[in-house]
Design a protein around this motif. Structure first.
Motif, PDB file in Angstrom:
ATOM      1  N   ALA A  57       8.042  13.724  -2.392  1.00 26.28           N
ATOM      2  CA  ALA A  57       6.953  14.193  -1.532  1.00 26.28           C
ATOM      3  C   ALA A  57       5.747  13.258  -1.544  1.00 26.28           C
ATOM      4  O   ALA A  57       5.325  12.758  -0.502  1.00 26.28           O
ATOM      5  CB  ALA A  57       6.532  15.602  -1.957  1.00 26.28           C
ATOM      6  N   ILE A  58       5.180  12.965  -2.709  1.00 29.85           N
ATOM      7  CA  ILE A  58       3.881  12.282  -2.786  1.00 29.85           C
ATOM      8  C   ILE A  58       3.992  10.788  -2.502  1.00 29.85           C
ATOM      9  O   ILE A  58       3.051  10.177  -1.999  1.00 29.85           O
ATOM     10  CB  ILE A  58       3.259  12.534  -4.173  1.00 29.85           C
ATOM     11  N   THR A  59       5.133  10.182  -2.796  1.00 32.56           N
ATOM     12  CA  THR A  59       5.306   8.735  -2.609  1.00 32.56           C
ATOM     13  C   THR A  59       4.947   8.312  -1.193  1.00 32.56           C
ATOM     14  O   THR A  59       4.249   7.313  -0.985  1.00 32.56           O
ATOM     15  CB  THR A  59       6.757   8.335  -2.916  1.00 32.56           C
ATOM     16  N   GLY A  60       5.432   9.045  -0.203  1.00 29.28           N
ATOM     17  CA  GLY A  60       5.176   8.671   1.185  1.00 29.28           C
ATOM     18  C   GLY A  60       3.710   8.738   1.543  1.00 29.28           C
ATOM     19  O   GLY A  60       3.169   7.829   2.196  1.00 29.28           O
ATOM     20  N   THR A  61       3.025   9.791   1.115  1.00 25.64           N
ATOM     21  CA  THR A  61       1.596   9.939   1.411  1.00 25.64           C
ATOM     22  C   THR A  61       0.793   8.801   0.784  1.00 25.64           C
ATOM     23  O   THR A  61      -0.105   8.233   1.419  1.00 25.64           O
ATOM     24  CB  THR A  61       1.086  11.288   0.871  1.00 25.64           C
ATOM     25  N   ALA A  62       1.098   8.468  -0.456  1.00 27.40           N
ATOM     26  CA  ALA A  62       0.363   7.405  -1.152  1.00 27.40           C
ATOM     27  C   ALA A  62       0.557   6.061  -0.465  1.00 27.40           C
ATOM     28  O   ALA A  62      -0.381   5.270  -0.345  1.00 27.40           O
ATOM     29  CB  ALA A  62       0.817   7.337  -2.607  1.00 27.40           C
ATOM     30  N   ALA A  63       1.771   5.782  -0.007  1.00 30.41           N
ATOM     31  CA  ALA A  63       2.037   4.512   0.675  1.00 30.41           C
ATOM     32  C   ALA A  63       1.369   4.466   2.037  1.00 30.41           C
ATOM     33  O   ALA A  63       0.728   3.466   2.406  1.00 30.41           O
ATOM     34  CB  ALA A  63       3.543   4.304   0.814  1.00 30.41           C
ATOM     35  N   ALA A  64       1.496   5.542   2.816  1.00 32.86           N
ATOM     36  CA  ALA A  64       1.001   5.543   4.191  1.00 32.86           C
ATOM     37  C   ALA A  64      -0.516   5.588   4.278  1.00 32.86           C
ATOM     38  O   ALA A  64      -1.109   4.988   5.185  1.00 32.86           O
ATOM     39  CB  ALA A  64       1.599   6.726   4.950  1.00 32.86           C
ATOM     40  N   GLN A  65      -1.162   6.271   3.358  1.00 26.85           N
ATOM     41  CA  GLN A  65      -2.601   6.477   3.473  1.00 26.85           C
ATOM     42  C   GLN A  65      -3.444   5.563   2.597  1.00 26.85           C
ATOM     43  O   GLN A  65      -4.622   5.329   2.898  1.00 26.85           O
ATOM     44  CB  GLN A  65      -2.938   7.933   3.134  1.00 26.85           C
ATOM     45  N   PHE A  66      -2.860   5.033   1.513  1.00 25.88           N
ATOM     46  CA  PHE A  66      -3.695   4.313   0.549  1.00 25.88           C
ATOM     47  C   PHE A  66      -3.205   2.912   0.170  1.00 25.88           C
ATOM     48  O   PHE A  66      -3.970   1.964   0.223  1.00 25.88           O
ATOM     49  CB  PHE A  66      -3.845   5.143  -0.736  1.00 25.88           C
TER      50      PHE A  66
END
Length: 509
Positions: A57-66
């Protein structure tokens, strides 16, 4: 009064055991926690808690946003902070093999008020982590139902009103608004089922966790092997995307990403909460903590590299980034080819592994929280009911029920947003305190036998504390009103109940 606030537990008075022996100081006939966990169980518990939301779950958000492809660096930064803190945890867990984790260690070194602060931070960590991961589990459960509907031609889908949060955060994450949904039913059901398992006993929980860990690690390795063939090195350029303002990419984005993915590492702390149920804690606790951390770091870095090397990182900002990566690659191969069938089968396995992986994270979180309550209750800082053990199952059953009800309510009503940052902040504060506690105890009690010793403690411990506080600050700048509100509630409880009922203070008087 100040002296009383910083009073510490006598190390010798804390319950300690040798392998296979009952807890010292327990009265005849007293119900105690069951010591059944081996080093293998503890490593599996660590992997079970760590490998889950971080990858699925969190891996994608961290890559895309930060962080972009530099998410690899974010994971390594978080791993270094965890590794430094993990060595400090290992020294404490081998020296004081009791339930309570950082709370118990702080009580023995820095005093009661600090112990309460750390214990309250751990409540934030475990309770909200179980809820947030249950919400992620609900998302993958919905994906599974959509897959089943597509393959069978039947409609297994749940209506959106019963599978999403009725509340969400708006205006910077501080104002709640209604979404129109009724309740996130799958999230409530998974928390309820796992709470029942935790109620039954530690042996059953550890066995189920070991099975789940084996399943999800095998699927993750299959994902890495299959997707490695589709890596496009051009997607790693630029490796560190140019900063677009604030924490969006660049080095500031890498640091912000490290704080977010720190959520992925919190599980190794859960290993220390099971110290009171380890057969040979002096030997097995360091193996469980450091072994699970090392294995999980390797898997996280490999997953970050493969996902950003096969899919444009901006496309990974979805609730199921691993499935998104497979879908993207599927779109690049010929329909009906062997590759398309292989990738389609892999997607099915990933969805089921995500359900298994997230289930094990919820399991370990729901195991850890009642044991924190158990330790705080036995010290008089929380009501005695939270310290009662079931006469047959020998689990803190009342605490398990209460935690299950609260976690199910949070999971049913709230989204993942914001809660992940709060979990990371609570964990980072606990980790920093443990690092400082090791130094304090080295100075005040150098005579205590230590089965595991932190190497170069006057370097490792300060670096561990500073690394954790640095990552804490990245999230605190954004979420400070919520964090300060949580701390204020905790100290009100301590002022009106814990301070008055502290057994340590009653004994001193």
């Amino acid at each position: 009064m100040i002296k009383g606030l910083f009073a510490t537990h006598a190390i010798e008075a804390m319950p300690r055991v040798d392998a296979g022996e009952p807890v010292e100081g327990s009265s005849e006939g007293e119900i105690t926690l069951k010591r059944v966990l081996t080093a293998r169980h503890l490593v599996m518990l660590g992997i079970g808690a760590v490998i889950g939301a971080g990858i699925f779950a969190i891996t994608g958000t961290a890559a895309a946003q930060f962080a972009g492809p530099a998410l690899i660096i974010s994971f390594l930064i978080a791993a270094v902070a965890c590794g430094l803190a993990g060595m400090c945890y290992a020294e404490f867990a081998a020296m004081l093999p009791v339930s309570g984790s950082a709370y118990s260690y702080s009580y023995a070194t820095l005093g009661e008020v600090v112990a309460w602060f750390v214990g309250w931070a751990l409540v934030l960590e475990y309770l909200f982590a179980a809820s947030t991961v249950a919400v992620a589990w609900s998302g993958y459960f919905g994906e599974m139902l959509r897959m089943l509907s597509s393959m069978s031609g039947l409609n297994f889908n749940l209506p959106a009103a019963l599978s999403s949060a009725p509340l969400t955060f708006a205006e910077g994450g501080h104002k709640l608004v209604f979404t129109g949904a009724l309740i996130n039913l799958p999230a409530i059901l998974i928390v309820s089922a796992i709470s029942w398992l935790c109620y039954l006993g530690i042996t059953q929980s550890a066995t189920v966790n070991a099975i789940i860990v084996a399943i999800k690690v095998i699927v993750i390795l299959l994902f890495l092997v299959v997707m490695f063939n589709y890596i496009n090195a051009d997607l790693w350029h630029p490796f560190i995307p140019a900063n677009e303002g604030g924490s969006k990419f660049g080095w500031s984005g890498i640091y912000r990403g490290a704080t977010l993915v720190f959520f992925a590492y919190i599980g190794f702390d859960a290993v220390s909460t099971a110290a009171g149920e380890a057969k040979n804690p002096q030997r097995d606790m360091p193996i469980g903590i450091l072994g699970s951390l090392l294995i999980c770091t390797v898997l996280y870095v490999a997953m970050a590299a493969v996902m950003t090397g096969t899919t444009p990182f901006r496309m990974l900002n979805t609730p199921e980034p691993v499935a998104t990566a497979i879908n993207y690659v599927l779109g690049t191969v010929a329909a009906g080819s062997a590759s398309s069938y292989l990738l389609g089968a892999l997607k099915i396995l990933v969805v089921f592994a995500a359900l298994a992986g997230l289930s094990s994270v919820v399991l370990v979180m729901l195991m850890g929280q009642p044991r924190i309550f158990y330790s705080m209750s036995r010290d008089g800082l929380l009501p005695p009911a939270l310290g009662r053990l079931h006469p047959k199952h020998r689990t803190p059953y009342i605490g398990t029920i209460i935690v299950g009800v609260i976690a199910a309510t949070l999971a049913g009503l709230f989204p993942v947003d914001v809660l992940g940052d709060l979990v990371s902040m609570g964990t980072l504060l606990a980790f920093a305190t443990v690092c400082i506690g090791v130094l304090v105890l080295r100075r005040t009690r150098p005579d205590i036998p230590r089965a595991f010793r932190v190497p170069l403690p006057w370097i490792v411990c300060p670096l561990g504390a500073l690394a954790c506080l640095f990552l804490f600050w990245q999230a605190f700048q954004v979420r400070w009103p919520l964090m300060l509100g949580w701390i204020a509630i905790g100290f009100l409880i301590y002022a009106f109940y814990g301070y008055r009922n502290s057994k340590l203070r009653q004994t001193a008087h």
